[in-house]
Scaffold this active site. Sequence first.
Site, PDB file in Angstrom:
ATOM      1  CG  ASN A 104      -1.788   1.242   1.317  1.00 28.72           C
ATOM      2  OD1 ASN A 104      -2.370   1.649   0.292  1.00 28.72           O
ATOM      3  ND2 ASN A 104      -1.911   1.845   2.483  1.00 28.72           N
ATOM      4  CG  HIS A 106      -1.010   5.915   4.802  1.00 30.83           C
ATOM      5  ND1 HIS A 106      -2.390   5.883   4.795  1.00 30.83           N
ATOM      6  CD2 HIS A 106      -0.651   6.765   5.789  1.00 30.83           C
ATOM      7  CE1 HIS A 106      -2.833   6.671   5.767  1.00 30.83           C
ATOM      8  NE2 HIS A 106      -1.806   7.217   6.377  1.00 30.83           N
ATOM      9  CB  SER A 133       4.711   5.358   4.479  1.00 27.27           C
ATOM     10  OG  SER A 133       5.018   6.419   5.355  1.00 27.27           O
ATOM     11  CG  ASP A 142      -3.027   3.140   6.925  1.00 34.18           C
ATOM     12  OD1 ASP A 142      -2.894   2.604   5.823  1.00 34.18           O
ATOM     13  OD2 ASP A 142      -3.911   3.991   7.168  1.00 34.18           O
TER      14      ASP A 142
HETATM   15  N1  NHR Z   1      -6.709  -2.948   5.160  1.00 31.51           N
HETATM   16  C1  NHR Z   1      -5.929  -3.492   6.084  1.00 31.51           C
HETATM   17  N2  NHR Z   1      -6.413  -4.552   6.725  1.00 31.51           N
HETATM   18  N3  NHR Z   1      -4.699  -3.027   6.381  1.00 31.51           N
HETATM   19  C2  NHR Z   1      -4.239  -1.933   5.748  1.00 31.51           C
HETATM   20  O1  NHR Z   1      -3.034  -1.477   6.070  1.00 31.51           O
HETATM   21  C3  NHR Z   1      -5.033  -1.289   4.778  1.00 31.51           C
HETATM   22  C4  NHR Z   1      -6.295  -1.841   4.502  1.00 31.51           C
HETATM   23  C5  NHR Z   1      -7.129  -1.240   3.558  1.00 31.51           C
HETATM   24  C6  NHR Z   1      -6.750  -0.081   2.936  1.00 31.51           C
HETATM   25  C7  NHR Z   1      -5.193   1.822   2.625  1.00 31.51           C
HETATM   26  C8  NHR Z   1      -5.380   2.899   3.726  1.00 31.51           C
HETATM   27  C9  NHR Z   1      -4.578   4.159   3.427  1.00 31.51           C
HETATM   28  O2  NHR Z   1      -3.491   4.084   2.827  1.00 31.51           O
HETATM   29  C10 NHR Z   1      -5.522   0.494   3.221  1.00 31.51           C
HETATM   30  C11 NHR Z   1      -4.643  -0.106   4.120  1.00 31.51           C
HETATM   31  C12 NHR Z   1      -9.146   3.346   3.661  1.00 31.51           C
HETATM   32  C13 NHR Z   1      -9.409   3.752   4.948  1.00 31.51           C
HETATM   33  C14 NHR Z   1     -10.842   4.013   5.406  1.00 31.51           C
HETATM   34  O3  NHR Z   1     -11.068   4.463   6.513  1.00 31.51           O
HETATM   35  C15 NHR Z   1      -8.351   3.866   5.830  1.00 31.51           C
HETATM   36  C16 NHR Z   1      -7.064   3.593   5.413  1.00 31.51           C
HETATM   37  C17 NHR Z   1      -6.809   3.175   4.109  1.00 31.51           C
HETATM   38  C18 NHR Z   1      -7.852   3.060   3.228  1.00 31.51           C
HETATM   39  N4  NHR Z   1     -11.851   3.708   4.555  1.00 31.51           N
HETATM   40  C19 NHR Z   1     -13.281   3.876   4.841  1.00 31.51           C
HETATM   41  C20 NHR Z   1     -13.918   2.509   5.155  1.00 31.51           C
HETATM   42  O4  NHR Z   1     -14.931   2.536   5.880  1.00 31.51           O
HETATM   43  C21 NHR Z   1     -14.033   4.441   3.651  1.00 31.51           C
HETATM   44  C22 NHR Z   1     -13.552   5.789   3.262  1.00 31.51           C
HETATM   45  C23 NHR Z   1     -14.050   6.253   1.896  1.00 31.51           C
HETATM   46  O5  NHR Z   1     -14.710   5.496   1.169  1.00 31.51           O
HETATM   47  O6  NHR Z   1     -13.741   7.412   1.538  1.00 31.51           O
HETATM   48  O7  NHR Z   1     -13.464   1.479   4.640  1.00 31.51           O
HETATM   49  O8  NHR Z   1      -4.967   5.265   3.829  1.00 31.51           O
HETATM   50  C1  GAR Z   2      -2.678   8.843  -3.083  1.00 32.69           C
HETATM   51  O1  GAR Z   2      -2.205  10.059  -2.574  1.00 32.69           O
HETATM   52  C2  GAR Z   2      -2.602   7.758  -2.036  1.00 32.69           C
HETATM   53  O2  GAR Z   2      -1.525   7.910  -1.160  1.00 32.69           O
HETATM   54  C3  GAR Z   2      -3.875   8.013  -1.302  1.00 32.69           C
HETATM   55  O3  GAR Z   2      -4.819   8.356  -2.271  1.00 32.69           O
HETATM   56  C4  GAR Z   2      -4.169   8.946  -3.380  1.00 32.69           C
HETATM   57  C5  GAR Z   2      -4.570   8.180  -4.623  1.00 32.69           C
HETATM   58  O4  GAR Z   2      -4.113   8.802  -5.769  1.00 32.69           O
HETATM   59  N1  GAR Z   2      -4.306   6.814  -0.622  1.00 32.69           N
HETATM   60  C6  GAR Z   2      -5.151   6.812   0.367  1.00 32.69           C
HETATM   61  O5  GAR Z   2      -5.563   7.849   0.872  1.00 32.69           O
HETATM   62  C7  GAR Z   2      -5.563   5.450   0.824  1.00 32.69           C
HETATM   63  N2  GAR Z   2      -6.536   5.579   1.827  1.00 32.69           N
HETATM   64  P1  GAR Z   2      -4.220   8.062  -7.176  1.00 32.69           P
HETATM   65  O6  GAR Z   2      -5.615   7.467  -7.307  1.00 32.69           O
HETATM   66  O7  GAR Z   2      -4.021   9.165  -8.192  1.00 32.69           O
HETATM   67  O8  GAR Z   2      -3.140   7.023  -7.238  1.00 32.69           O
END
Ligand code: NHR
Ligand code: GAR
Length: 209
Positions: A104, A106, A133, A142
């Site tokens: 991922n 982040h 990261s 994360d």
């Molecule tokens: N899943 C696990 N188990 N572990 C990780 O490290 C994950 C993961 C799923 C996604 C990406 C992460 C980021 O880089 C990721 C890492 C979505 C949310 C979130 O709160 C948080 C972190 C990340 C991705 N999503 C909401 C939910 O209810 C929806 C938000 C929306 O739709 O806008 O799933 O940031």
């Molecule tokens: C990126 O900045 C990534 O780090 C972030 O969303 C953007 C996606 O850009 N990811 C998250 O926030 C995951 N929760 P992209 O669609 O142009 O690659």
Amino acid sequence: MVVLISGNGSNLQALIDDIAEHKIAAEIVAVISNKKDVYGLERAAQADIASHVVSHKDYATREDYDTQLNSVIASYSPDLVVLAGFMRILTPWFVEQFTGKMLNIHPSLLPKYKGLDTHQRAIDAKDEVHGASVHFVTPELDGGPVVLQSKVPVYSDETASQLASRVQEQERQMYPLVVRWFCQKRLLMLNNKAYLDGNEIPSTGYAPD
Ligand code: NHR
Ligand code: GAR
């Protein structure tokens, strides 16, 4: 590899471009989005990559969603699953199907600002440095081992979207590099730790400067 997206797909594009230029010896076999009509799906079509929309709105529970997502991904038997702006939290069961094979990116300097709204949180905290990261995905959101971090300065009076665009410029450089390491079999995760060329990567990522 299979790439999971939710939006613009600029990180996907960076991977498509580096594969086309033979900088990464790999193939993107499918792109999967949880949202329809996003620009990343257009990028996949333009690169002749198969794509699927698996919408979370069609499933009652996260478990049902992840079961469907898993079966679409598993049908490609990928060596690597890349989360590139994918916005759905994944269940521990799903993550365990791809242990050591899922990365991922982040948008923060982990362990700071896990979760959402990272750029605004860095501004509100008056941080002078922010960044992105790349980490292995583990069940802890994360929280998986960091592979590489990239830093950018935070300027006074800048908006979250200005900061985000400078972070994303870094993301487009760093993510293909990490994917390249993985494809060269130089990068692996063992017992929740990341290794490059057999050396454990520190928690701030490879080359912390
Ligand atoms: N899943 C696990 N188990 N572990 C990780 O490290 C994950 C993961 C799923 C996604 C990406 C992460 C980021 O880089 C990721 C890492 C979505 C949310 C979130 O709160 C948080 C972190 C990340 C991705 N999503 C909401 C939910 O209810 C929806 C938000 C929306 O739709 O806008 O799933 O940031
Ligand atoms: C990126 O900045 C990534 O780090 C972030 O969303 C953007 C996606 O850009 N990811 C998250 O926030 C995951 N929760 P992209 O669609 O142009 O690659």
